[in-house]
Motif scaffolding. Structure first.
Motif, PDB file in Angstrom:
ATOM      1  N   MET A  65      -8.532  -2.181   1.423  1.00  0.00           N
ATOM      2  CA  MET A  65      -8.567  -2.411   2.873  1.00  0.00           C
ATOM      3  C   MET A  65      -9.236  -1.215   3.527  1.00  0.00           C
ATOM      4  SD  MET A  65      -4.823  -4.067   3.725  1.00  0.00           S
ATOM      5  CE  MET A  65      -3.928  -2.580   3.243  1.00  0.00           C
ATOM      6  N   PRO A  66     -10.039  -1.427   4.571  1.00  0.00           N
ATOM      7  CA  PRO A  66     -10.686  -0.306   5.253  1.00  0.00           C
ATOM      8  C   PRO A  66      -9.655   0.571   5.964  1.00  0.00           C
ATOM      9  CG  PRO A  66     -11.034  -2.349   6.461  1.00  0.00           C
ATOM     10  CD  PRO A  66     -10.404  -2.729   5.160  1.00  0.00           C
ATOM     11  N   GLY A  67      -9.878   1.858   5.927  1.00  0.00           N
ATOM     12  CA  GLY A  67      -9.017   2.781   6.650  1.00  0.00           C
ATOM     13  C   GLY A  67      -7.827   3.261   5.850  1.00  0.00           C
ATOM     14  N   MET A  68      -7.173   2.373   5.138  1.00  0.00           N
ATOM     15  CA  MET A  68      -5.982   2.735   4.362  1.00  0.00           C
ATOM     16  C   MET A  68      -5.845   1.749   3.205  1.00  0.00           C
ATOM     17  SD  MET A  68      -1.991   2.994   5.623  1.00  0.00           S
ATOM     18  CE  MET A  68      -2.495   3.806   7.145  1.00  0.00           C
ATOM     19  N   THR A  69      -5.838   2.243   1.981  1.00  0.00           N
ATOM     20  CA  THR A  69      -5.674   1.350   0.836  1.00  0.00           C
ATOM     21  C   THR A  69      -4.228   0.875   0.738  1.00  0.00           C
ATOM     22  OG1 THR A  69      -5.082   3.091  -0.746  1.00  0.00           O
ATOM     23  CG2 THR A  69      -7.446   2.641  -0.417  1.00  0.00           C
ATOM     24  N   GLY A  70      -4.032  -0.149  -0.065  1.00  0.00           N
ATOM     25  CA  GLY A  70      -2.677  -0.649  -0.259  1.00  0.00           C
ATOM     26  C   GLY A  70      -1.753   0.397  -0.846  1.00  0.00           C
ATOM     27  N   ILE A  71      -2.247   1.176  -1.805  1.00  0.00           N
ATOM     28  CA  ILE A  71      -1.408   2.208  -2.429  1.00  0.00           C
ATOM     29  C   ILE A  71      -1.058   3.292  -1.427  1.00  0.00           C
ATOM     30  CG2 ILE A  71      -1.435   4.041  -4.167  1.00  0.00           C
ATOM     31  CD1 ILE A  71      -2.955   2.119  -5.987  1.00  0.00           C
ATOM     32  N   ALA A  84      12.694  -1.135  -0.695  1.00  0.00           N
ATOM     33  CA  ALA A  84      11.875  -2.343  -0.794  1.00  0.00           C
ATOM     34  C   ALA A  84      11.183  -2.428  -2.147  1.00  0.00           C
ATOM     35  CB  ALA A  84      10.833  -2.361   0.323  1.00  0.00           C
ATOM     36  N   LYS A  85      10.886  -3.645  -2.548  1.00  0.00           N
ATOM     37  CA  LYS A  85      10.068  -3.880  -3.736  1.00  0.00           C
ATOM     38  C   LYS A  85       8.598  -3.856  -3.321  1.00  0.00           C
ATOM     39  CE  LYS A  85      13.350  -4.303  -6.704  1.00  0.00           C
ATOM     40  NZ  LYS A  85      13.486  -3.347  -7.813  1.00  0.00           N
ATOM     41  N   TYR A  86       7.764  -3.216  -4.161  1.00  0.00           N
ATOM     42  CA  TYR A  86       6.353  -3.043  -3.839  1.00  0.00           C
ATOM     43  C   TYR A  86       5.498  -3.915  -4.752  1.00  0.00           C
ATOM     44  CZ  TYR A  86       7.560   1.132  -1.109  1.00  0.00           C
ATOM     45  OH  TYR A  86       8.071   1.986  -0.179  1.00  0.00           O
ATOM     46  N   LEU A  87       4.707  -4.799  -4.138  1.00  0.00           N
ATOM     47  CA  LEU A  87       3.814  -5.690  -4.872  1.00  0.00           C
ATOM     48  C   LEU A  87       2.388  -5.446  -4.396  1.00  0.00           C
ATOM     49  CD1 LEU A  87       3.207  -8.165  -6.704  1.00  0.00           C
ATOM     50  CD2 LEU A  87       3.749  -9.619  -4.729  1.00  0.00           C
ATOM     51  N   LEU A  88       1.498  -5.141  -5.323  1.00  0.00           N
ATOM     52  CA  LEU A  88       0.098  -4.893  -4.990  1.00  0.00           C
ATOM     53  C   LEU A  88      -0.732  -6.100  -5.404  1.00  0.00           C
ATOM     54  CD1 LEU A  88      -1.601  -2.476  -3.852  1.00  0.00           C
ATOM     55  CD2 LEU A  88      -2.228  -1.999  -6.226  1.00  0.00           C
ATOM     56  N   LEU A  89      -1.508  -6.631  -4.450  1.00  0.00           N
ATOM     57  CA  LEU A  89      -2.419  -7.748  -4.712  1.00  0.00           C
ATOM     58  C   LEU A  89      -3.808  -7.154  -4.909  1.00  0.00           C
ATOM     59  CD1 LEU A  89      -1.119 -10.077  -1.862  1.00  0.00           C
ATOM     60  CD2 LEU A  89      -0.449 -10.092  -4.264  1.00  0.00           C
ATOM     61  N   THR A  90      -4.373  -7.350  -6.080  1.00  0.00           N
ATOM     62  CA  THR A  90      -5.574  -6.595  -6.410  1.00  0.00           C
ATOM     63  C   THR A  90      -6.550  -7.417  -7.223  1.00  0.00           C
ATOM     64  OG1 THR A  90      -6.349  -4.534  -7.420  1.00  0.00           O
ATOM     65  CG2 THR A  90      -4.550  -5.672  -8.520  1.00  0.00           C
ATOM     66  N   ALA A  91      -7.773  -6.930  -7.295  1.00  0.00           N
ATOM     67  CA  ALA A  91      -8.801  -7.535  -8.137  1.00  0.00           C
ATOM     68  C   ALA A  91      -8.747  -6.914  -9.526  1.00  0.00           C
ATOM     69  CB  ALA A  91     -10.189  -7.312  -7.515  1.00  0.00           C
ATOM     70  N   TYR A  92      -9.349  -7.603 -10.480  1.00  0.00           N
ATOM     71  CA  TYR A  92      -9.310  -7.115 -11.863  1.00  0.00           C
ATOM     72  C   TYR A  92      -9.871  -5.704 -11.974  1.00  0.00           C
ATOM     73  CZ  TYR A  92     -10.088  -6.840 -16.880  1.00  0.00           C
ATOM     74  OH  TYR A  92     -10.066  -6.437 -18.187  1.00  0.00           O
ATOM     75  N   ALA A  93     -10.891  -5.378 -11.169  1.00  0.00           N
ATOM     76  CA  ALA A  93     -11.524  -4.058 -11.257  1.00  0.00           C
ATOM     77  C   ALA A  93     -10.588  -2.930 -10.873  1.00  0.00           C
ATOM     78  CB  ALA A  93     -12.767  -4.034 -10.365  1.00  0.00           C
ATOM     79  N   ASP A 104       2.935   6.860 -10.054  1.00  0.00           N
ATOM     80  CA  ASP A 104       2.716   7.750  -8.918  1.00  0.00           C
ATOM     81  C   ASP A 104       3.582   7.408  -7.712  1.00  0.00           C
ATOM     82  OD1 ASP A 104       0.874   9.028 -10.482  1.00  0.00           O
ATOM     83  OD2 ASP A 104      -0.880   8.077  -9.548  1.00  0.00           O
ATOM     84  N   ILE A 105       3.728   6.129  -7.383  1.00  0.00           N
ATOM     85  CA  ILE A 105       4.476   5.755  -6.178  1.00  0.00           C
ATOM     86  C   ILE A 105       5.612   4.787  -6.460  1.00  0.00           C
ATOM     87  CG2 ILE A 105       2.439   6.122  -4.722  1.00  0.00           C
ATOM     88  CD1 ILE A 105       2.321   3.009  -4.460  1.00  0.00           C
ATOM     89  N   GLY A 106       5.848   4.454  -7.735  1.00  0.00           N
ATOM     90  CA  GLY A 106       6.932   3.521  -8.049  1.00  0.00           C
ATOM     91  C   GLY A 106       6.583   2.079  -7.767  1.00  0.00           C
ATOM     92  N   LEU A 107       5.292   1.726  -7.924  1.00  0.00           N
ATOM     93  CA  LEU A 107       4.883   0.326  -7.747  1.00  0.00           C
ATOM     94  C   LEU A 107       5.687  -0.566  -8.687  1.00  0.00           C
ATOM     95  CD1 LEU A 107       2.778  -1.639  -6.425  1.00  0.00           C
ATOM     96  CD2 LEU A 107       1.371  -1.260  -8.469  1.00  0.00           C
TER      97      LEU A 107
END
Length: 549
Positions: A65-71, A84-93, A104-107
């Protein structure tokens, strides 16, 4: 009651609308679904929810995302949504970045886009995450209440039993809480009656035994059938795996567990090297999942009953239970695991459950808030306990007899411990004395190299040393080594105890039809994964045995 919130974050308006729609459709009855289209908007939403005292169950965010990544967002969100539970929606890359974020952040989990159909790709993941969140953030309006003294060994046993059997409870200390004194007065209870266990819609229990407590909670303490295909003694990873495979393959199955499912592994604050769980999972979570799986296939579980003997009656093996009762089965799997060895220090046994604990559950960790804690041990279990206790304690001191942790602990744990400022490692150090009035108040430590002795104040000592098998109940019929570990398979060849013309099966003991799996077996690997594998393998061998009798 206020609904917990699920926050979704994605800068693509179409994707944001789609995931919000899917989540509302599935979870809208129980959760408030809030959407944001940028990191800044998400942080503003978290602030608003915090001011409402609204719990955050999960944050599901896009990575790019522009300005601030999800992580970056999740890292900043930790302050306002720590549970809270942390879920990252991401591309294969971006999978490498997501994997690093686990450490690093407990994803908690990362999910590749797209997630269609959500019934197959999205909802099963979120079901698991929300289930874990609910388990860790239960409402306490109808909990079991336990009233007692902080340093009571019986109160400790009861709290441990409840925690390990996933029964939520509230603790009231009569020495500190006015409410505890009020409850004691209402029950007209003397100190001899403590601890009290107040069960919703049930009678007040006064210093109950494990069996009485289990019965009051509706846990099964007696077998339902006169004869089973297989009886499994021990509900650790090996026993639970055996139950899943046996019951799923149509064998009538019963597990007998004297304490709680999970065994020694169930006390682990984090199992991080178990295949298929990149974020790791607690021993309690692993046990809970395995129990649900075994139950779904029809396995019975008998809790709070100790096995005191076994008898062979022709083609049937009878397991004798403490007090009264027995269970008969055509085959028997011994999966009783091991327990931590007692620390041989004069007077220390008097403080067991009163400041000295073997293993550590989450309930002990929370009670060490802002206090100093000592741990004896240098294996992975001690390292995991140190990391867990350090979240609450002011200082954690890890006492290691050897020259260095590298000789006995996994590298990933050593690296984690090195980053925690309030954990101190003292090598070549052992406990040689203790003191206290009614509970532990101090320890005498000795430097094994110089012999120098030091007195320290200590109210908490957790012991993680060695392993002793639980096999005394097997008597003389099952061959064991001089330490009590069960001899199986090829190790029996040449022994005069094996009488059949066929060779023993790989996990079979000196008694045909009696098998051993997991840590209780001689020369086992002492790892959760290997115990699970042996539990599954034992069922394959049970099938072969039953086909011959």
């Amino acid at each position: 009651m206020t609904k917990p919130a699920i926050l979704t974050v994605d800068d693509d308006p179409m994707v944001s609308a789609a995931i919000s729609r899917d989540l509302r459709r599935r979870y809208g009855d129980d959760y408030l679904v809030v959407k944001a289209t940028s990191g800044d908007q998400a942080l503003a939403a978290l602030t608003k929810l915090a001011l409402r005292n609204q719990p955050i169950a999960m944050i599901a965010t896009d990575q790019r995302m522009p300005g601030m990544t999800g992580i970056e967002l999740l890292e900043r969100a930790r302050e306002q949504a720590p549970t809270a539970k942390y879920l990252l929606l991401t591309a294969y890359a971006d999978t490498d970045v997501a994997i690093r974020a686990i450490n690093d952040i407990g994803l908690d989990y990362y999910l590749l886009k797209p997630w269609d159909p959500p019934e197959d790709q999205l909802f099963p993941v979120i079901d698991d995450l929300l289930g874990d969140w609910r388990h860790a953030n239960r409402e306490h309006t109808s909990d079991v209440r336990v009233v007692g003294h902080r340093w009571s060994d019986r109160a400790h046993d009861i709290k441990t039993f409840l925690a390990r059997n996933h029964v939520p409870y509230s603790w009231y200390d009569v020495d500190r809480d006015a409410e505890a004194q009020r409850l004691q007065d209402l029950a007209d209870a003397t100190d001899a009656d403590l601890p009290l266990v107040l069960v919703p819609d049930g009678d007040t229990l006064r210093a109950p035994s494990a069996v009485d407590l289990a019965s009051a909670l509706g846990l099964r303490t007696r077998a339902q059938q006169p004869l089973y295909d297989v009886c499994i003694v021990g509900g650790g990873p090996a026993g639970l795996a055996a139950a899943v495979y046996a019951a799923s393959e149509g064998l009538s199955t019963v597990i007998v567990e004297r304490e709680a499912p999970g065994g020694q592994a169930g006390l682990s604050a984090a199992i991080e090297n178990y295949l298929g769980f990149p974020r790791g999972l607690t021993g309690s979570d692993l046990a809970q999942r395995a129990v649900a799986q075994a139950s779904r296939f029809g396995a019975e579980m008998v809790l709070a009953r100790s096995v005191v003997g076994v008898e062979s009656r022709g083609p049937v093996h009878a397991v004798l239970l403490e007090g009264s009762g027995e269970i008969e089965a055509r085959a028997l799997i011994v999966a009783t695991g091991v327990s931590y060895r007692s620390l041989d220090v004069d007077g220390l046994a008097d403080f067991t459950g009163r400041g000295v604990f073997y293993g550590a559950t989450a309930s002990e960790a929370t009670q060490c808030q802002d206090e100093e804690v000592y741990i004896v041990g240098a294996a992975n279990s001690a390292g995991q306990a140190a990391l867990n206790l350090a979240r609450f304690a002011k200082r954690v001191v890890l006492l290691v007899r050897g020259e260095a942790l590298e000789n006995s602990m996994s590298r990933y744990l050593i690296d984690k411990i090195a980053k925690v400022k309030n954990i101190e490692i003292r090598c070549r150090t052992e406990v040689v004395g203790c003191r206290g009035d009614g509970h532990l108040e101090g320890l005498t430590l000795a430097d094994r190299a110089s012999g120098r002795v030091e007195e320290v104040q200590a109210g908490w000592l957790f012991v993680f040393v060695g392993a002793s098998p639980r096999t005394e109940w097997l008597g003389q019929s099952v061959l064991r080594d001089d330490k009590g570990f069960v001899v199986t398979g090829p190790e029996l060849i040449g022994q005069d105890r094996w009488q059949l013309p066929r060779p023993p099966y790989a996990l079979e003991t000196s008694v045909p039809g009696v098998f051993a799996a997991g840590d209780v077996r001689l020369d086992s690997m002492k790892r959760v994964a290997s115990a699970v594998g042996e539990g599954a393998m034992s069922v394959y061998l049970v099938h072969r045995y039953l086909a011959t009798v």
